[in-house]
Design a protein around this motif. Structure first.
Motif, PDB file in Angstrom:
ATOM      1  N   PHE A  35       1.070  -0.996  -0.059  1.00  0.00           N
ATOM      2  CA  PHE A  35      -0.129   0.111  -0.120  1.00  0.00           C
ATOM      3  C   PHE A  35       0.710   1.107  -0.012  1.00  0.00           C
ATOM      4  CE2 PHE A  35       1.336  -0.766   4.535  1.00  0.00           C
ATOM      5  CZ  PHE A  35       1.154   0.556   4.861  1.00  0.00           C
ATOM      6  N   THR A  36       0.282   2.352  -0.377  1.00  0.00           N
ATOM      7  CA  THR A  36       0.984   3.622  -0.478  1.00  0.00           C
ATOM      8  C   THR A  36       0.315   4.600   0.668  1.00  0.00           C
ATOM      9  OG1 THR A  36       1.504   3.494  -2.691  1.00  0.00           O
ATOM     10  CG2 THR A  36       1.579   5.708  -1.821  1.00  0.00           C
ATOM     11  N   THR A 115     -10.507 -12.881   4.320  1.00  0.00           N
ATOM     12  CA  THR A 115     -11.378 -11.918   3.802  1.00  0.00           C
ATOM     13  C   THR A 115     -10.869 -10.398   3.654  1.00  0.00           C
ATOM     14  OG1 THR A 115     -12.773 -11.164   5.327  1.00  0.00           O
ATOM     15  CG2 THR A 115     -13.388 -13.174   4.312  1.00  0.00           C
ATOM     16  N   PHE A 116      -9.789 -10.272   4.414  1.00  0.00           N
ATOM     17  CA  PHE A 116      -9.254  -9.012   4.479  1.00  0.00           C
ATOM     18  C   PHE A 116      -8.656  -8.362   3.619  1.00  0.00           C
ATOM     19  CE2 PHE A 116      -5.627  -5.937   5.867  1.00  0.00           C
ATOM     20  CZ  PHE A 116      -6.593  -5.055   6.522  1.00  0.00           C
ATOM     21  N   THR A 117      -8.669  -7.091   3.008  1.00  0.00           N
ATOM     22  CA  THR A 117      -8.173  -6.522   1.945  1.00  0.00           C
ATOM     23  C   THR A 117      -7.404  -5.334   2.345  1.00  0.00           C
ATOM     24  OG1 THR A 117     -10.255  -5.308   1.389  1.00  0.00           O
ATOM     25  CG2 THR A 117      -9.658  -7.241   0.252  1.00  0.00           C
ATOM     26  N   VAL A 118      -6.363  -5.051   1.903  1.00  0.00           N
ATOM     27  CA  VAL A 118      -5.571  -3.880   2.401  1.00  0.00           C
ATOM     28  C   VAL A 118      -6.198  -2.647   2.268  1.00  0.00           C
ATOM     29  CG1 VAL A 118      -3.211  -2.837   2.271  1.00  0.00           C
ATOM     30  CG2 VAL A 118      -3.288  -5.323   2.322  1.00  0.00           C
ATOM     31  N   PRO A 119      -6.386  -1.395   3.041  1.00  0.00           N
ATOM     32  CA  PRO A 119      -7.223  -0.374   2.812  1.00  0.00           C
ATOM     33  C   PRO A 119      -6.233   0.537   2.023  1.00  0.00           C
ATOM     34  CG  PRO A 119      -6.541  -0.548   4.989  1.00  0.00           C
ATOM     35  CD  PRO A 119      -6.098  -1.693   4.417  1.00  0.00           C
ATOM     36  N   ASP A 138     -13.858  -0.546   5.932  1.00  0.00           N
ATOM     37  CA  ASP A 138     -13.593  -1.730   5.093  1.00  0.00           C
ATOM     38  C   ASP A 138     -12.543  -1.291   3.885  1.00  0.00           C
ATOM     39  OD1 ASP A 138     -15.084  -3.386   6.443  1.00  0.00           O
ATOM     40  OD2 ASP A 138     -16.666  -3.147   5.135  1.00  0.00           O
ATOM     41  N   SER A 139     -12.515  -0.048   3.468  1.00  0.00           N
ATOM     42  CA  SER A 139     -11.593   0.425   2.429  1.00  0.00           C
ATOM     43  C   SER A 139     -10.543   1.604   2.873  1.00  0.00           C
ATOM     44  CB  SER A 139     -12.422   0.851   1.159  1.00  0.00           C
ATOM     45  OG  SER A 139     -13.195   1.943   1.518  1.00  0.00           O
ATOM     46  N   LEU A 140     -10.805   2.329   4.214  1.00  0.00           N
ATOM     47  CA  LEU A 140      -9.938   3.289   4.428  1.00  0.00           C
ATOM     48  C   LEU A 140      -9.411   3.380   5.671  1.00  0.00           C
ATOM     49  CD1 LEU A 140     -12.018   6.323   3.231  1.00  0.00           C
ATOM     50  CD2 LEU A 140      -9.907   5.530   2.284  1.00  0.00           C
ATOM     51  N   VAL A 141      -8.201   3.798   5.935  1.00  0.00           N
ATOM     52  CA  VAL A 141      -7.675   4.080   7.268  1.00  0.00           C
ATOM     53  C   VAL A 141      -7.194   5.468   7.006  1.00  0.00           C
ATOM     54  CG1 VAL A 141      -5.718   3.658   8.936  1.00  0.00           C
ATOM     55  CG2 VAL A 141      -6.830   1.676   7.763  1.00  0.00           C
ATOM     56  N   LEU A 142      -7.874   6.395   8.031  1.00  0.00           N
ATOM     57  CA  LEU A 142      -7.614   7.812   8.218  1.00  0.00           C
ATOM     58  C   LEU A 142      -6.665   8.082   9.540  1.00  0.00           C
ATOM     59  CD1 LEU A 142     -10.931   9.285   7.003  1.00  0.00           C
ATOM     60  CD2 LEU A 142      -8.926   8.651   5.501  1.00  0.00           C
TER      61      LEU A 142
END
Length: 320
Positions: A35-36, A115-119, A138-142
Protein backbone atom coordinates in the motif's frame (compact mmCIF):
# COMPACT_ATOMS: atom_id res chain seq x y z
CA UNK A 1 11.94 -37.09 40.44
CA UNK A 2 8.26 -36.45 39.74
CA UNK A 3 8.64 -32.70 40.31
CA UNK A 4 11.62 -32.63 37.96
CA UNK A 5 9.54 -34.47 35.32
CA UNK A 6 6.76 -31.89 35.46
CA UNK A 7 9.25 -29.04 35.26
CA UNK A 8 10.86 -30.60 32.18
CA UNK A 9 7.42 -31.19 30.67
CA UNK A 10 6.42 -27.55 31.22
CA UNK A 11 9.68 -26.29 29.70
CA UNK A 12 9.21 -28.62 26.73
CA UNK A 13 5.65 -27.43 26.10
CA UNK A 14 6.78 -23.80 26.35
CA UNK A 15 9.55 -24.46 23.84
CA UNK A 16 7.12 -26.10 21.40
CA UNK A 17 4.67 -23.21 21.79
CA UNK A 18 7.37 -20.60 21.13
CA UNK A 19 8.64 -22.59 18.15
CA UNK A 20 5.11 -22.78 16.70
CA UNK A 21 4.62 -19.02 17.17
CA UNK A 22 7.95 -18.39 15.44
CA UNK A 23 6.83 -20.52 12.45
CA UNK A 24 3.56 -18.58 12.21
CA UNK A 25 5.34 -15.22 12.33
CA UNK A 26 7.75 -16.33 9.58
CA UNK A 27 4.78 -17.31 7.43
CA UNK A 28 3.04 -14.00 8.12
CA UNK A 29 6.20 -12.11 7.10
CA UNK A 30 5.90 -13.55 3.57
CA UNK A 31 2.35 -12.22 3.03
CA UNK A 32 2.06 -9.34 0.57
CA UNK A 33 0.37 -6.26 1.97
CA UNK A 34 1.41 -3.50 -0.40
CA UNK A 35 0.00 0.00 0.00
CA UNK A 36 0.98 3.64 -0.35
CA UNK A 37 0.55 6.19 2.43
CA UNK A 38 -1.23 9.15 0.89
CA UNK A 39 -0.18 12.37 2.62
CA UNK A 40 -3.28 14.53 2.28
CA UNK A 41 -1.92 16.70 5.08
CA UNK A 42 1.16 17.47 2.98
CA UNK A 43 -0.84 17.96 -0.21
CA UNK A 44 -3.15 20.45 1.54
CA UNK A 45 -0.17 22.21 3.13
CA UNK A 46 1.48 22.72 -0.26
CA UNK A 47 -1.71 23.45 -2.24
CA UNK A 48 -2.65 26.79 -3.75
CA UNK A 49 -6.25 27.89 -4.35
CA UNK A 50 -5.99 26.86 -8.00
CA UNK A 51 -5.15 23.30 -6.85
CA UNK A 52 -8.43 22.88 -4.98
CA UNK A 53 -10.30 21.12 -7.79
CA UNK A 54 -7.50 18.55 -8.09
CA UNK A 55 -7.60 17.89 -4.34
CA UNK A 56 -11.37 17.50 -4.39
CA UNK A 57 -11.16 15.02 -7.23
CA UNK A 58 -8.52 12.90 -5.42
CA UNK A 59 -10.14 13.11 -1.95
CA UNK A 60 -13.87 13.82 -2.46
CA UNK A 61 -14.77 12.46 1.01
CA UNK A 62 -12.86 15.34 2.66
CA UNK A 63 -14.94 18.04 0.97
CA UNK A 64 -18.60 18.52 1.78
CA UNK A 65 -20.81 19.90 -0.98
CA UNK A 66 -22.39 22.11 1.67
CA UNK A 67 -19.09 23.92 2.27
CA UNK A 68 -18.29 26.56 -0.38
CA UNK A 69 -14.82 26.67 -1.91
CA UNK A 70 -14.25 30.11 -0.38
CA UNK A 71 -14.21 28.60 3.14
CA UNK A 72 -11.74 25.91 2.10
CA UNK A 73 -9.49 28.51 0.48
CA UNK A 74 -9.67 30.59 3.65
CA UNK A 75 -8.56 27.52 5.60
CA UNK A 76 -5.60 27.12 3.21
CA UNK A 77 -4.48 30.64 4.05
CA UNK A 78 -5.27 30.55 7.78
CA UNK A 79 -2.15 31.16 9.91
CA UNK A 80 -3.19 28.72 12.66
CA UNK A 81 -3.77 25.97 10.08
CA UNK A 82 -0.43 26.78 8.54
CA UNK A 83 1.28 26.47 11.93
CA UNK A 84 -0.48 23.17 12.61
CA UNK A 85 0.50 21.74 9.23
CA UNK A 86 4.07 22.98 9.63
CA UNK A 87 4.38 21.14 12.96
CA UNK A 88 3.03 17.98 11.33
CA UNK A 89 5.52 18.18 8.47
CA UNK A 90 8.38 18.74 10.93
CA UNK A 91 7.36 15.72 13.04
CA UNK A 92 6.57 13.50 10.05
CA UNK A 93 9.03 14.38 7.28
CA UNK A 94 8.54 10.78 6.19
CA UNK A 95 6.32 7.91 7.29
CA UNK A 96 8.72 5.00 6.81
CA UNK A 97 8.73 3.45 10.31
CA UNK A 98 4.99 3.77 10.84
CA UNK A 99 4.33 2.40 7.35
CA UNK A 100 6.37 -0.69 8.24
CA UNK A 101 4.31 -1.19 11.38
CA UNK A 102 1.04 -0.77 9.47
CA UNK A 103 2.27 -3.28 6.91
CA UNK A 104 2.93 -5.73 9.77
CA UNK A 105 -0.62 -5.17 11.03
CA UNK A 106 -2.12 -5.75 7.57
CA UNK A 107 -0.07 -8.93 7.10
CA UNK A 108 -1.41 -10.31 10.38
CA UNK A 109 -4.99 -9.31 9.49
CA UNK A 110 -4.67 -11.08 6.12
CA UNK A 111 -3.34 -14.20 7.84
CA UNK A 112 -6.09 -14.44 10.44
CA UNK A 113 -8.94 -13.14 8.27
CA UNK A 114 -8.80 -14.44 4.69
CA UNK A 115 -11.45 -11.90 3.61
CA UNK A 116 -9.36 -8.90 4.68
CA UNK A 117 -8.19 -6.54 1.92
CA UNK A 118 -5.49 -3.91 2.42
CA UNK A 119 -7.14 -0.48 2.73
CA UNK A 120 -6.24 2.90 1.37
CA UNK A 121 -4.17 4.74 4.03
CA UNK A 122 -4.45 8.53 4.19
CA UNK A 123 -2.91 10.99 6.64
CA UNK A 124 -4.53 14.31 7.46
CA UNK A 125 -5.11 16.80 10.27
CA UNK A 126 -8.33 17.28 12.26
CA UNK A 127 -7.64 20.29 14.51
CA UNK A 128 -6.36 18.00 17.30
CA UNK A 129 -9.69 16.22 17.77
CA UNK A 130 -7.97 13.58 19.89
CA UNK A 131 -11.07 11.44 20.34
CA UNK A 132 -10.90 10.72 16.59
CA UNK A 133 -7.19 10.17 16.06
CA UNK A 134 -7.77 7.32 13.62
CA UNK A 135 -10.80 6.18 11.64
CA UNK A 136 -11.10 2.75 10.02
CA UNK A 137 -13.63 1.22 7.64
CA UNK A 138 -13.53 -1.60 5.08
CA UNK A 139 -11.60 0.43 2.51
CA UNK A 140 -9.98 3.35 4.37
CA UNK A 141 -7.63 4.06 7.25
CA UNK A 142 -7.50 7.76 8.15
CA UNK A 143 -4.77 8.98 10.51
CA UNK A 144 -4.90 12.51 11.93
CA UNK A 145 -1.21 13.26 12.43
CA UNK A 146 -1.74 16.41 14.49
CA UNK A 147 -2.70 14.04 17.33
CA UNK A 148 0.74 12.40 17.35
CA UNK A 149 3.21 15.26 17.77
CA UNK A 150 4.55 14.11 21.16
CA UNK A 151 3.15 14.17 24.68
CA UNK A 152 4.73 17.51 25.60
CA UNK A 153 3.82 19.37 22.42
CA UNK A 154 2.62 22.95 22.88
CA UNK A 155 -0.67 22.17 21.10
CA UNK A 156 -1.57 19.74 23.89
CA UNK A 157 -1.19 22.04 26.91
CA UNK A 158 -4.95 22.07 27.59
CA UNK A 159 -5.37 18.32 27.17
CA UNK A 160 -5.25 16.12 30.31
CA UNK A 161 -1.74 14.76 30.82
CA UNK A 162 -2.87 11.12 30.97
CA UNK A 163 -4.43 11.51 27.50
CA UNK A 164 -1.58 13.53 25.98
CA UNK A 165 0.85 10.84 27.17
CA UNK A 166 -0.25 8.65 24.24
CA UNK A 167 -0.30 11.37 21.60
CA UNK A 168 2.98 10.20 20.09
CA UNK A 169 3.88 8.54 16.82
CA UNK A 170 4.67 5.15 18.40
CA UNK A 171 0.95 4.82 19.21
CA UNK A 172 -0.36 5.23 15.66
CA UNK A 173 -0.43 1.53 14.78
CA UNK A 174 -1.81 0.73 18.25
CA UNK A 175 -4.73 3.10 17.70
CA UNK A 176 -5.40 1.77 14.19
CA UNK A 177 -5.37 -1.80 15.57
CA UNK A 178 -7.79 -0.77 18.32
CA UNK A 179 -10.21 0.45 15.64
CA UNK A 180 -9.97 -2.86 13.82
CA UNK A 181 -10.44 -4.77 17.09
CA UNK A 182 -13.74 -2.96 17.68
CA UNK A 183 -14.91 -3.97 14.19
CA UNK A 184 -14.24 -7.66 14.91
CA UNK A 185 -15.55 -7.67 18.48
CA UNK A 186 -19.08 -8.68 19.44
CA UNK A 187 -20.90 -9.44 22.66
CA UNK A 188 -24.56 -9.24 23.53
CA UNK A 189 -24.27 -7.16 26.70
CA UNK A 190 -21.97 -4.68 28.37
CA UNK A 191 -23.91 -4.27 31.60
CA UNK A 192 -21.62 -5.55 34.34
CA UNK A 193 -18.06 -4.63 35.23
CA UNK A 194 -17.00 -8.09 34.03
CA UNK A 195 -18.69 -7.46 30.65
CA UNK A 196 -16.67 -4.27 30.28
CA UNK A 197 -13.44 -5.85 31.47
CA UNK A 198 -13.66 -8.68 28.96
CA UNK A 199 -14.78 -6.40 26.12
CA UNK A 200 -11.63 -4.32 26.52
CA UNK A 201 -9.62 -7.45 27.29
CA UNK A 202 -10.58 -8.74 23.85
CA UNK A 203 -9.38 -5.51 22.21
CA UNK A 204 -6.03 -5.79 23.99
CA UNK A 205 -5.61 -9.49 23.18
CA UNK A 206 -6.39 -8.65 19.54
CA UNK A 207 -3.33 -6.37 19.68
CA UNK A 208 -1.25 -9.23 21.11
CA UNK A 209 -2.04 -11.24 18.00
CA UNK A 210 -2.03 -8.53 15.33
CA UNK A 211 0.87 -6.33 16.46
CA UNK A 212 3.16 -8.64 18.46
CA UNK A 213 6.07 -6.31 17.65
CA UNK A 214 4.68 -3.69 20.07
CA UNK A 215 5.33 -3.91 23.81
CA UNK A 216 2.56 -4.64 26.32
CA UNK A 217 2.98 -1.10 27.65
CA UNK A 218 2.40 0.36 24.18
CA UNK A 219 -0.62 -1.89 23.53
CA UNK A 220 -2.47 -0.62 26.61
CA UNK A 221 -0.98 2.87 26.55
CA UNK A 222 0.98 2.62 29.81
CA UNK A 223 4.51 3.64 30.63
CA UNK A 224 6.92 0.80 31.43
CA UNK A 225 6.62 1.74 35.11
CA UNK A 226 2.82 1.52 34.94
CA UNK A 227 2.75 -1.91 33.26
CA UNK A 228 5.21 -3.21 35.86
CA UNK A 229 3.00 -1.81 38.63
CA UNK A 230 -0.05 -3.57 37.16
CA UNK A 231 1.86 -6.86 36.88
CA UNK A 232 3.23 -6.60 40.42
CA UNK A 233 -0.20 -5.82 41.90
CA UNK A 234 -2.31 -8.14 39.75
CA UNK A 235 -3.25 -10.43 42.65
CA UNK A 236 -4.17 -7.52 44.91
CA UNK A 237 -6.36 -5.93 42.21
CA UNK A 238 -8.16 -9.22 41.56
CA UNK A 239 -8.70 -9.82 45.27
CA UNK A 240 -10.29 -6.38 45.58
CA UNK A 241 -12.73 -7.09 42.73
CA UNK A 242 -13.70 -10.45 44.28
CA UNK A 243 -13.95 -9.29 47.89
CA UNK A 244 -16.09 -6.27 46.93
CA UNK A 245 -18.24 -8.49 44.66
CA UNK A 246 -17.76 -6.10 41.75
CA UNK A 247 -17.61 -8.49 38.78
CA UNK A 248 -21.39 -8.73 38.29
CA UNK A 249 -22.17 -5.28 39.64
CA UNK A 250 -24.01 -2.99 37.19
CA UNK A 251 -23.22 0.26 39.03
CA UNK A 252 -22.61 2.81 36.20
CA UNK A 253 -19.82 4.41 38.28
CA UNK A 254 -17.62 1.30 38.05
CA UNK A 255 -16.48 1.79 34.44
CA UNK A 256 -15.38 5.31 35.32
CA UNK A 257 -13.36 3.93 38.22
CA UNK A 258 -11.67 1.02 36.47
CA UNK A 259 -12.26 1.09 32.68
CA UNK A 260 -12.27 4.65 31.36
CA UNK A 261 -9.19 6.75 30.65
CA UNK A 262 -8.11 8.31 33.93
CA UNK A 263 -4.91 9.39 35.71
CA UNK A 264 -5.35 6.51 38.19
CA UNK A 265 -7.80 3.76 39.14
CA UNK A 266 -10.20 4.43 42.02
CA UNK A 267 -10.06 1.75 44.70
CA UNK A 268 -10.43 4.48 47.34
CA UNK A 269 -7.29 3.13 48.98
CA UNK A 270 -3.76 4.43 49.52
CA UNK A 271 -2.57 2.62 46.41
CA UNK A 272 -4.75 4.81 44.17
CA UNK A 273 -2.12 7.49 43.65
CA UNK A 274 0.44 4.90 42.55
CA UNK A 275 -1.90 3.04 40.22
CA UNK A 276 -2.42 3.67 36.50
CA UNK A 277 -5.93 4.10 35.13
CA UNK A 278 -7.89 1.39 33.30
CA UNK A 279 -6.83 -1.47 35.53
CA UNK A 280 -10.15 -3.17 34.79
CA UNK A 281 -9.04 -3.33 31.16
CA UNK A 282 -5.71 -4.78 32.24
CA UNK A 283 -7.33 -7.58 34.27
CA UNK A 284 -9.79 -8.27 31.45
CA UNK A 285 -6.79 -8.65 29.15
CA UNK A 286 -5.25 -11.28 31.45
CA UNK A 287 -8.56 -13.17 31.56
CA UNK A 288 -8.82 -13.28 27.77
CA UNK A 289 -5.18 -14.36 27.50
CA UNK A 290 -5.89 -17.20 29.93
CA UNK A 291 -8.94 -18.20 27.87
CA UNK A 292 -6.90 -18.23 24.66
CA UNK A 293 -4.17 -20.33 26.29
CA UNK A 294 -6.72 -22.76 27.75
CA UNK A 295 -8.90 -23.25 24.67
CA UNK A 296 -6.51 -22.60 21.78
CA UNK A 297 -9.29 -20.83 19.90
CA UNK A 298 -8.42 -18.52 17.01
CA UNK A 299 -8.56 -14.76 17.45
CA UNK A 300 -11.63 -14.19 15.25
CA UNK A 301 -13.66 -16.69 17.29
CA UNK A 302 -12.46 -15.21 20.58
CA UNK A 303 -13.57 -11.73 19.50
CA UNK A 304 -17.11 -13.09 18.98
CA UNK A 305 -17.28 -15.11 22.22
CA UNK A 306 -19.55 -13.96 25.04
CA UNK A 307 -17.79 -12.69 28.19
CA UNK A 308 -19.34 -15.22 30.56
CA UNK A 309 -18.06 -18.11 28.44
CA UNK A 310 -14.60 -16.56 28.36
CA UNK A 311 -14.60 -16.05 32.11
CA UNK A 312 -15.86 -19.54 32.91
CA UNK A 313 -13.37 -21.35 30.71
CA UNK A 314 -10.37 -19.09 31.38
CA UNK A 315 -9.90 -20.38 34.93
CA UNK A 316 -7.99 -17.15 35.49
CA UNK A 317 -5.50 -17.01 38.34
CA UNK A 318 -3.65 -13.73 38.92
CA UNK A 319 0.12 -13.56 39.16
CA UNK A 320 1.31 -13.71 42.72
Amino acid sequence: MQIKFYILLAVGLLFLSCNEESKVEKEIATIEADFTVERFDKAFFEAKPEDLSTLKEAYPFFFSKRVPDSIVIHRMKDTLQHELLTEVQNTFPDFKNTKQELEGLFQHLKYYDKTFTVPRVITLTNDVAYRDKTIVNDSLVLIALDNYLGADHKFYQNIPVFIAANMRKSQIVVDVTDNYAKKYSFQTDRKTLLDEMIYFGKLLYFKDVMIPFKTDAEKIGYTEAQIKWAEANESQIWSYFIEKELLYDTDPKLPNRFIADAPFSKFYLELDNDSPGRLGQYIGWQIVKAYADTTGEDIITIMQTEPQIIFNKAKFKPKK
